[in-house]
Design a protein around this motif. Sequence first.
Motif, PDB file in Angstrom:
ATOM      1  N   THR A 284     -37.955   3.312 -50.127  1.00  0.00           N
ATOM      2  CA  THR A 284     -39.287   3.097 -50.662  1.00  0.00           C
ATOM      3  C   THR A 284     -39.686   4.376 -51.383  1.00  0.00           C
ATOM      4  N   LEU A 285     -39.945   4.276 -52.683  1.00  0.00           N
ATOM      5  CA  LEU A 285     -40.229   5.445 -53.507  1.00  0.00           C
ATOM      6  C   LEU A 285     -41.712   5.518 -53.863  1.00  0.00           C
ATOM      7  N   HIS A 286     -42.128   6.685 -54.312  1.00  0.00           N
ATOM      8  CA  HIS A 286     -43.461   6.843 -54.897  1.00  0.00           C
ATOM      9  C   HIS A 286     -43.518   5.972 -56.155  1.00  0.00           C
ATOM     10  N   PRO A 287     -44.669   5.352 -56.458  1.00  0.00           N
ATOM     11  CA  PRO A 287     -44.736   4.455 -57.622  1.00  0.00           C
ATOM     12  C   PRO A 287     -44.703   5.148 -58.977  1.00  0.00           C
ATOM     13  N   VAL A 288     -44.726   6.475 -59.020  1.00  0.00           N
ATOM     14  CA  VAL A 288     -44.684   7.164 -60.302  1.00  0.00           C
ATOM     15  C   VAL A 288     -43.456   6.707 -61.099  1.00  0.00           C
ATOM     16  N   SER A 289     -43.669   6.390 -62.356  1.00  0.00           N
ATOM     17  CA  SER A 289     -42.650   5.916 -63.298  1.00  0.00           C
ATOM     18  C   SER A 289     -42.099   4.525 -62.972  1.00  0.00           C
ATOM     19  N   GLY A 290     -42.648   3.864 -61.940  1.00  0.00           N
ATOM     20  CA  GLY A 290     -42.296   2.477 -61.663  1.00  0.00           C
ATOM     21  C   GLY A 290     -40.829   2.236 -61.356  1.00  0.00           C
ATOM     22  N   GLN A 291     -40.204   3.128 -60.587  1.00  0.00           N
ATOM     23  CA  GLN A 291     -38.764   3.013 -60.368  1.00  0.00           C
ATOM     24  C   GLN A 291     -38.370   2.172 -59.160  1.00  0.00           C
ATOM     25  N   GLY A 292     -39.216   2.120 -58.131  1.00  0.00           N
ATOM     26  CA  GLY A 292     -38.796   1.548 -56.861  1.00  0.00           C
ATOM     27  C   GLY A 292     -38.391   0.094 -56.914  1.00  0.00           C
ATOM     28  N   PHE A 293     -39.225  -0.760 -57.510  1.00  0.00           N
ATOM     29  CA  PHE A 293     -38.914  -2.178 -57.528  1.00  0.00           C
ATOM     30  C   PHE A 293     -37.694  -2.462 -58.406  1.00  0.00           C
ATOM     31  N   ASN A 294     -37.584  -1.776 -59.527  1.00  0.00           N
ATOM     32  CA  ASN A 294     -36.419  -1.943 -60.386  1.00  0.00           C
ATOM     33  C   ASN A 294     -35.139  -1.530 -59.665  1.00  0.00           C
ATOM     34  N   LEU A 295     -35.226  -0.486 -58.873  1.00  0.00           N
ATOM     35  CA  LEU A 295     -34.080  -0.050 -58.074  1.00  0.00           C
ATOM     36  C   LEU A 295     -33.679  -1.143 -57.076  1.00  0.00           C
ATOM     37  N   GLY A 296     -34.674  -1.795 -56.458  1.00  0.00           N
ATOM     38  CA  GLY A 296     -34.383  -2.863 -55.521  1.00  0.00           C
ATOM     39  C   GLY A 296     -33.691  -4.045 -56.176  1.00  0.00           C
ATOM     40  N   LEU A 297     -34.112  -4.404 -57.389  1.00  0.00           N
ATOM     41  CA  LEU A 297     -33.435  -5.491 -58.100  1.00  0.00           C
ATOM     42  C   LEU A 297     -31.985  -5.129 -58.407  1.00  0.00           C
ATOM     43  N   ARG A 298     -31.744  -3.868 -58.768  1.00  0.00           N
ATOM     44  CA  ARG A 298     -30.362  -3.451 -59.027  1.00  0.00           C
ATOM     45  C   ARG A 298     -29.540  -3.467 -57.742  1.00  0.00           C
ATOM     46  N   ASP A 299     -30.165  -3.126 -56.597  1.00  0.00           N
ATOM     47  CA  ASP A 299     -29.482  -3.281 -55.309  1.00  0.00           C
ATOM     48  C   ASP A 299     -28.971  -4.709 -55.149  1.00  0.00           C
ATOM     49  N   ALA A 300     -29.886  -5.666 -55.354  1.00  0.00           N
ATOM     50  CA  ALA A 300     -29.544  -7.067 -55.145  1.00  0.00           C
ATOM     51  C   ALA A 300     -28.427  -7.505 -56.080  1.00  0.00           C
ATOM     52  N   TRP A 301     -28.527  -7.098 -57.325  1.00  0.00           N
ATOM     53  CA  TRP A 301     -27.546  -7.545 -58.316  1.00  0.00           C
ATOM     54  C   TRP A 301     -26.167  -6.955 -58.029  1.00  0.00           C
ATOM     55  N   GLN A 302     -26.130  -5.668 -57.711  1.00  0.00           N
ATOM     56  CA  GLN A 302     -24.831  -5.055 -57.453  1.00  0.00           C
ATOM     57  C   GLN A 302     -24.216  -5.574 -56.158  1.00  0.00           C
ATOM     58  N   LEU A 303     -25.055  -5.857 -55.155  1.00  0.00           N
ATOM     59  CA  LEU A 303     -24.520  -6.423 -53.924  1.00  0.00           C
ATOM     60  C   LEU A 303     -23.919  -7.805 -54.188  1.00  0.00           C
ATOM     61  N   ALA A 304     -24.616  -8.630 -54.979  1.00  0.00           N
ATOM     62  CA  ALA A 304     -24.072  -9.951 -55.310  1.00  0.00           C
ATOM     63  C   ALA A 304     -22.736  -9.816 -56.029  1.00  0.00           C
ATOM     64  N   GLU A 305     -22.659  -8.923 -56.993  1.00  0.00           N
ATOM     65  CA  GLU A 305     -21.398  -8.727 -57.718  1.00  0.00           C
ATOM     66  C   GLU A 305     -20.281  -8.298 -56.775  1.00  0.00           C
ATOM     67  N   ALA A 321     -22.002   0.166 -50.682  1.00  0.00           N
ATOM     68  CA  ALA A 321     -22.810   1.326 -50.325  1.00  0.00           C
ATOM     69  C   ALA A 321     -22.407   2.555 -51.137  1.00  0.00           C
ATOM     70  N   ALA A 322     -21.117   2.755 -51.304  1.00  0.00           N
ATOM     71  CA  ALA A 322     -20.650   3.896 -52.096  1.00  0.00           C
ATOM     72  C   ALA A 322     -21.093   3.769 -53.548  1.00  0.00           C
ATOM     73  N   GLY A 323     -21.061   2.546 -54.070  1.00  0.00           N
ATOM     74  CA  GLY A 323     -21.440   2.333 -55.455  1.00  0.00           C
ATOM     75  C   GLY A 323     -22.914   2.478 -55.726  1.00  0.00           C
ATOM     76  N   ARG A 324     -23.755   2.375 -54.686  1.00  0.00           N
ATOM     77  CA  ARG A 324     -25.206   2.476 -54.876  1.00  0.00           C
ATOM     78  C   ARG A 324     -25.732   3.893 -54.689  1.00  0.00           C
ATOM     79  N   GLN A 325     -24.943   4.809 -54.191  1.00  0.00           N
ATOM     80  CA  GLN A 325     -25.475   6.117 -53.839  1.00  0.00           C
ATOM     81  C   GLN A 325     -26.053   6.867 -55.037  1.00  0.00           C
ATOM     82  N   LEU A 326     -25.349   6.874 -56.161  1.00  0.00           N
ATOM     83  CA  LEU A 326     -25.820   7.636 -57.314  1.00  0.00           C
ATOM     84  C   LEU A 326     -27.170   7.133 -57.793  1.00  0.00           C
ATOM     85  N   ASP A 327     -27.304   5.827 -57.955  1.00  0.00           N
ATOM     86  CA  ASP A 327     -28.542   5.253 -58.480  1.00  0.00           C
ATOM     87  C   ASP A 327     -29.713   5.494 -57.537  1.00  0.00           C
TER      88      ASP A 327
END
Length: 382
Positions: A284-305, A321-327
């Motif tokens: 859960t991130l600070h809302p500055v720059s609106g990154q948190g929710f977009n990061l969560g969607l990328r979690d879901a997409w990469q996990l599905a892939e 898990a290894a593939g998500r660390q950088l993002d």
Amino acid sequence: MTETADNVDILIVGAGPVGMTLHLALAAGGQSSLLLDRRPAQALQDDPRALALAHGARQLLEQIDSWPTRAATPIATIHISQKDGFGRTLIDRTDLDLPALGYVLRYRDLAAALAANLQADALLSAAEILAIAPEGDGDGVTVSMRHAGQTRTIRCQLLIHAEGTPADEAGVTVRDYNQHAVICEVTPTPGHDQRAWERFTPDGPLALLPLGDEYSVVFTLPPAKADAVMALDDDAFAAALQRQFGRRLSFSRPGPRHRFPLALRLRDTLVREREVWIGNTAQTLHPVSGQGFNLGLRDAWQLAETLLTNGLDPASLRRYAAGRQLDRRAGAMFTDGVVKTFSNDFAPLKLARGLGLLALDLCPPARHFVAKRMIWGARAWP
């Protein structure tokens, strides 16, 4: 009360937009899953938040036919500045040849667009989890729950946690920003012309996000000031917002206000045997720059892939898990660094910030790098 037992391949706990995105992405690849949510279905329609989605999020959601075009207001430009200090950066969609840098829409509209694609038996809402028990042979997880007056036991090969903010528990790093976000909608004069504003102040960042004909406001303040702002009448609130923002726009007709405490919560381990954590329950991130929710969607997409390509075994989860660390680490460091750097009135640092904003504005490659990071994450998708 009776008891029933079920077997599913994948159980997703949390049927918000991140959980539903994962379910639909898996279904598009031929993999079944079951969604479970403790809230009644109507709760998603009662959520007061607006969401800032990057253009990269739209590209993902379009692939599962869940982009709510009519409900989304494009962001054509983002103006970044600091209160009572020089320097500013303007990011424009034309710099990247995109139809928009991002979009603003209400949480309920995105949830409705995703829910419209669910099969009738895909979701168990108003379900209370009683216990979670990994099976001794390591081949699955057993979840005991109460739903519609029945106690049910669901055995799954894989349990995915996609519900809520992580608690203060072992394995979760917490940094309290001593800030609260006061959110509401206001009418600007003149109109917003699809411009978003990120205005840094000593109290915390102030964001104005175009939504329909209005601005969705994220007014960040220390808790005591948030108390005072919440107690103001509408005219006094508009005046307080005006003082914090400056004179370039004027504001009227503020809507209902809500507030949320802000903290960085970062789960140290994303997977455990046949369990995995994504979205806000992972970080859960600070809302500055609106990154948190977009990061969560990328979690879901990469996990599905990952699951569709490599299967449901623990090795596949470790690969995810290894593939998500950088993002996720980069997103946390970026938002945390911005908050710490800009939420103060220290004169030398204010000068350095102004020079940094000016340099970013005058250097297109650097500005484009920041924009791409905000739109597609650390991997700069696509």
